[in-house]
Design an enzyme around this catalytic site. Structure first.
Site, PDB file in Angstrom:
ATOM      1  N   LYS A  55       2.501   0.017  14.725  1.00 46.35           N
ATOM      2  CA  LYS A  55       4.021  -0.279  15.078  1.00 46.35           C
ATOM      3  C   LYS A  55       4.440  -1.531  15.827  1.00 46.35           C
ATOM      4  O   LYS A  55       5.655  -1.878  15.852  1.00 46.35           O
ATOM      5  CB  LYS A  55       4.301   0.779  15.984  1.00 46.35           C
ATOM      6  CG  LYS A  55       4.325   2.289  15.221  1.00 46.35           C
ATOM      7  CD  LYS A  55       5.361   2.564  14.276  1.00 46.35           C
ATOM      8  CE  LYS A  55       5.018   3.432  13.167  1.00 46.35           C
ATOM      9  NZ  LYS A  55       5.289   3.055  11.806  1.00 46.35           N
ATOM     10  N   TYR A  97       4.541   6.916   9.875  1.00 49.86           N
ATOM     11  CA  TYR A  97       3.724   5.630   9.527  1.00 49.86           C
ATOM     12  C   TYR A  97       4.458   4.645   8.918  1.00 49.86           C
ATOM     13  O   TYR A  97       4.404   3.504   9.124  1.00 49.86           O
ATOM     14  CB  TYR A  97       2.448   6.195   8.486  1.00 49.86           C
ATOM     15  CG  TYR A  97       1.261   5.163   8.700  1.00 49.86           C
ATOM     16  CD1 TYR A  97       0.508   5.117   9.744  1.00 49.86           C
ATOM     17  CD2 TYR A  97       1.350   4.330   7.781  1.00 49.86           C
ATOM     18  CE1 TYR A  97      -0.253   3.902   9.910  1.00 49.86           C
ATOM     19  CE2 TYR A  97       0.367   3.162   7.822  1.00 49.86           C
ATOM     20  CZ  TYR A  97      -0.502   2.978   8.808  1.00 49.86           C
ATOM     21  OH  TYR A  97      -1.305   2.002   8.854  1.00 49.86           O
ATOM     22  N   TYR A 137      -8.700   5.249   8.160  1.00 50.04           N
ATOM     23  CA  TYR A 137      -8.656   5.503   9.395  1.00 50.04           C
ATOM     24  C   TYR A 137      -9.656   6.743   9.527  1.00 50.04           C
ATOM     25  O   TYR A 137      -9.554   7.718   8.993  1.00 50.04           O
ATOM     26  CB  TYR A 137      -7.424   6.098   9.737  1.00 50.04           C
ATOM     27  CG  TYR A 137      -6.263   4.966   9.933  1.00 50.04           C
ATOM     28  CD1 TYR A 137      -6.091   4.566  11.375  1.00 50.04           C
ATOM     29  CD2 TYR A 137      -5.372   4.665   8.873  1.00 50.04           C
ATOM     30  CE1 TYR A 137      -4.998   3.646  11.512  1.00 50.04           C
ATOM     31  CE2 TYR A 137      -4.520   3.916   9.207  1.00 50.04           C
ATOM     32  CZ  TYR A 137      -4.078   3.149  10.468  1.00 50.04           C
ATOM     33  OH  TYR A 137      -3.241   2.491  10.486  1.00 50.04           O
ATOM     34  N   HIS A 161       0.806  -1.224   0.178  1.00 51.20           N
ATOM     35  CA  HIS A 161      -0.031  -0.075   0.127  1.00 51.20           C
ATOM     36  C   HIS A 161       0.945   1.088  -0.033  1.00 51.20           C
ATOM     37  O   HIS A 161       1.514   1.482   0.922  1.00 51.20           O
ATOM     38  CB  HIS A 161      -0.836  -0.033   1.207  1.00 51.20           C
ATOM     39  CG  HIS A 161      -2.067  -1.087   1.245  1.00 51.20           C
ATOM     40  ND1 HIS A 161      -3.042  -0.979   2.054  1.00 51.20           N
ATOM     41  CD2 HIS A 161      -2.420  -1.966   0.336  1.00 51.20           C
ATOM     42  CE1 HIS A 161      -3.879  -1.869   1.770  1.00 51.20           C
ATOM     43  NE2 HIS A 161      -3.354  -2.589   0.611  1.00 51.20           N
ATOM     44  N   PRO A 197      -2.687   0.153  18.899  1.00 53.70           N
ATOM     45  CA  PRO A 197      -2.472  -0.008  17.514  1.00 53.70           C
ATOM     46  C   PRO A 197      -2.760   0.655  16.449  1.00 53.70           C
ATOM     47  O   PRO A 197      -2.622   0.432  15.342  1.00 53.70           O
ATOM     48  CB  PRO A 197      -3.653  -1.342  17.713  1.00 53.70           C
ATOM     49  CG  PRO A 197      -4.628  -1.324  18.748  1.00 53.70           C
ATOM     50  CD  PRO A 197      -3.846  -0.519  19.722  1.00 53.70           C
TER      51      PRO A 197
HETATM   52  C1  PHB Z   1      -4.813  -4.579  10.963  1.00 54.32           C
HETATM   53  O1  PHB Z   1      -4.964  -4.777   9.582  1.00 54.32           O
HETATM   54  O2  PHB Z   1      -4.990  -5.283  11.613  1.00 54.32           O
HETATM   55  C2  PHB Z   1      -4.472  -3.486  11.410  1.00 54.32           C
HETATM   56  C3  PHB Z   1      -4.200  -2.118  10.568  1.00 54.32           C
HETATM   57  C4  PHB Z   1      -3.615  -0.941  10.933  1.00 54.32           C
HETATM   58  C5  PHB Z   1      -3.745  -0.570  12.410  1.00 54.32           C
HETATM   59  C6  PHB Z   1      -4.015  -1.676  13.137  1.00 54.32           C
HETATM   60  C7  PHB Z   1      -4.255  -2.847  12.690  1.00 54.32           C
HETATM   61  O3  PHB Z   1      -3.393   0.638  12.663  1.00 54.32           O
END
Ligand code: PHB
Ligand code: APR
Length: 394
Positions: free
Chosen positions: A300, A388, A204, A75, A296
């Site tokens: 990281k 990120y 997000y 991505h 999460p």
């Molecule tokens: C996930 O795909 O489980 C995932 C993706 C981004 C995050 C946390 C978990 O910030």
């Protein structure tokens, strides 16, 4: 009581322990990995899924990246959704080509277990009652039970890779370490759904009803999260309620919504920030979740664990090469620097996107201004993208 010997005794077969074992193997250093759970449990646990560029590069350089290259989803960007708009962040363009790869942590673990078995080096599942002794001596040992038999493993070093609830951190003498911790008044309700991802990148979302995250595991499986209470009762969440809440939180003027499908798995994860300082004492070195936990939101956790063991393997290799403890002596200091940067970023992302329990209208508008500034300033976006995608391993 049968006694065994190894150079590095590794407790825990999560990503940290397994990757450390492999890095040591490539440097000709012997290790034994001891894991409390069975192989199926370790491989099937659904965890995070975002690999930083540095993690992907390392796995590829180690020859462990074949399935990752085939099945991982690169991505180059992501979306931030707030105030009814979705904003695209082109991370690769902002960072000179760096990107993230979606590949489940359990897939990483599966590949690492296969690689370990191929080396013929020991990996024991279902060991119980692990205790660490003699860490202040040059001959530490690990005591445990396997198939009911008491065993002792004599080591030069012990690597505590046993996660947040392991025994390693608890084996550090009281008073030798300081803990920094913050809990959050919310958790994430996560689902895996049998639905083709309806967006090619992560979304997000900050919404007045709370945070939501759209992610994926494969071209056929979507992974979604909703901010909830830390002790949320899953029984209150029917599939219909989950989908309608997700639709509400992702609602935006471009009309995008996550595609729905049968829910394969549901769970609630609490969120915390945690750091232990130092990450080592005597001959015991902590790595990964045993030493630090991040919420999460910044994705990281797994990547920090990888950075720890990469550094630890190099420091141990130096010791076995010429007896120098220089790199081992600075292992903790260097690890804490990276860990605190990840803490800062994960805390910031969490605070910017979640609805506070005690939120007043001022906070909601301040949060909106924070995100509005982020997406309208190239300087702010560059800083965000740099954090990120993650710094190169160092
Ligand atoms: C996930 O795909 O489980 C995932 C993706 C981004 C995050 C946390 C978990 O910030
Ligand atoms: N004895 C032996 N093994 C143990 C013990 C014990 N007493 N306690 C825990 N373990 C094992 C766990 O069963 C688990 O398999 O240690 C392993 C630790 O693995 P993880 O929790 O995955 O931690 P780590 O390898 O540091 O990986 C960090 O995992 O949870 C995510 O956010 C985290 O993505 C990050 C990554």
């Amino acid at each position: 009581m049968p006694a065994h010997r190894t150079q590095v005794g590794i407790i825990g077969a999560g990503p940290a322990g397994l990757l450390l074992g492999h890095l040591l193997h490539t440097r000709g250093i012997d290790s034994v990995i001891l894991e409390r759970h069975g192989r199926a449990h370790v491989v099937e646990r659904v965890r995070a899924g975002v690999l930083e560029q540095g993690t992907v590069d390392l796995l590829r350089d180690l020859g462990l990246g074949a399935r990752l290259a085939r099945e991982g989803m690169r991505h180059a960007g992501l979306f931030l959704s707030f105030g009814g708009e979705r904003h695209h962040v082109d991370m690769a363009e902002l960072t000179g080509g760096r990107a993230i790869t979606i590949y489940g942590q359990n897939e990483v673990v599966k590949d690492l277990i296969d690689a370990r078995i191929a080396t013929g080096r020991p990996l024991a599942f279902e060991v119980a009652d692990v205790e660490i002794g003699g860490i202040e001596t040059t001959r530490p040992s690990i005591h445990y039970r396997q198939a009911g038999r008491a065993e002792t493993l004599a080591c030069d070093f012990v690597a505590g890779c046993d996660g947040f609830h392991g025994v390693s951190r608890a084996s550090l003498p009281a008073g030798a370490v300081r803990v920094y911790e913050r809990t959050y008044p919310f958790g994430w309700l996560g689902i895996l759904a049998e639905a083709a991802p309806s967006c090619a990148e992560l979304v997000y979302a900050r919404h007045d009803r709370g945070f939501a995250l759209f992610s994926m595991r494969s071209p056929a499986i979507t992974r979604l999260y909703l901010q909830c209470a830390p002790d949320e009762d899953l029984a209150d969440w029917s599939d219909d309620r989950i989908w309608s809440e997700l639709a509400a939180r992702f609602a935006c003027r471009d009309g995008w919504t996550p595609a729905a499908g049968p829910i394969l798995q549901k769970g609630v994860t609490p969120m915390r920030s945690f750091v232990v300082d130092p990450m080592a004492h005597g001959r015991l070195y902590l790595a990964g979740d045993a030493a630090h936990i991040v919420p999460p939101t910044g994705a990281k956790g797994l990547n920090l664990a990888v950075a720890d063991v990469w550094r630890l393997a190099d420091a141990l290799a130096r010791f076995y090469r010429d007896g120098s403890t220089t790199e081992l002596d600075t292992y903790s200091e260097r690890g804490l620097r990276r860990a605190w940067r990840a803490q800062r970023f994960s805390w910031w992302m969490t605070s910017a996107l979640h609805k506070a329990e005690t939120e007043n209208p001022f906070d909601a508008l301040r949060q909106h201004a924070e995100l509005d500034y982020l997406v309208s300033s190239r300087a702010a976006l560059t800083s965000f993208a740099e954090s990120y995608v993650g710094a190169p391993l160092s």
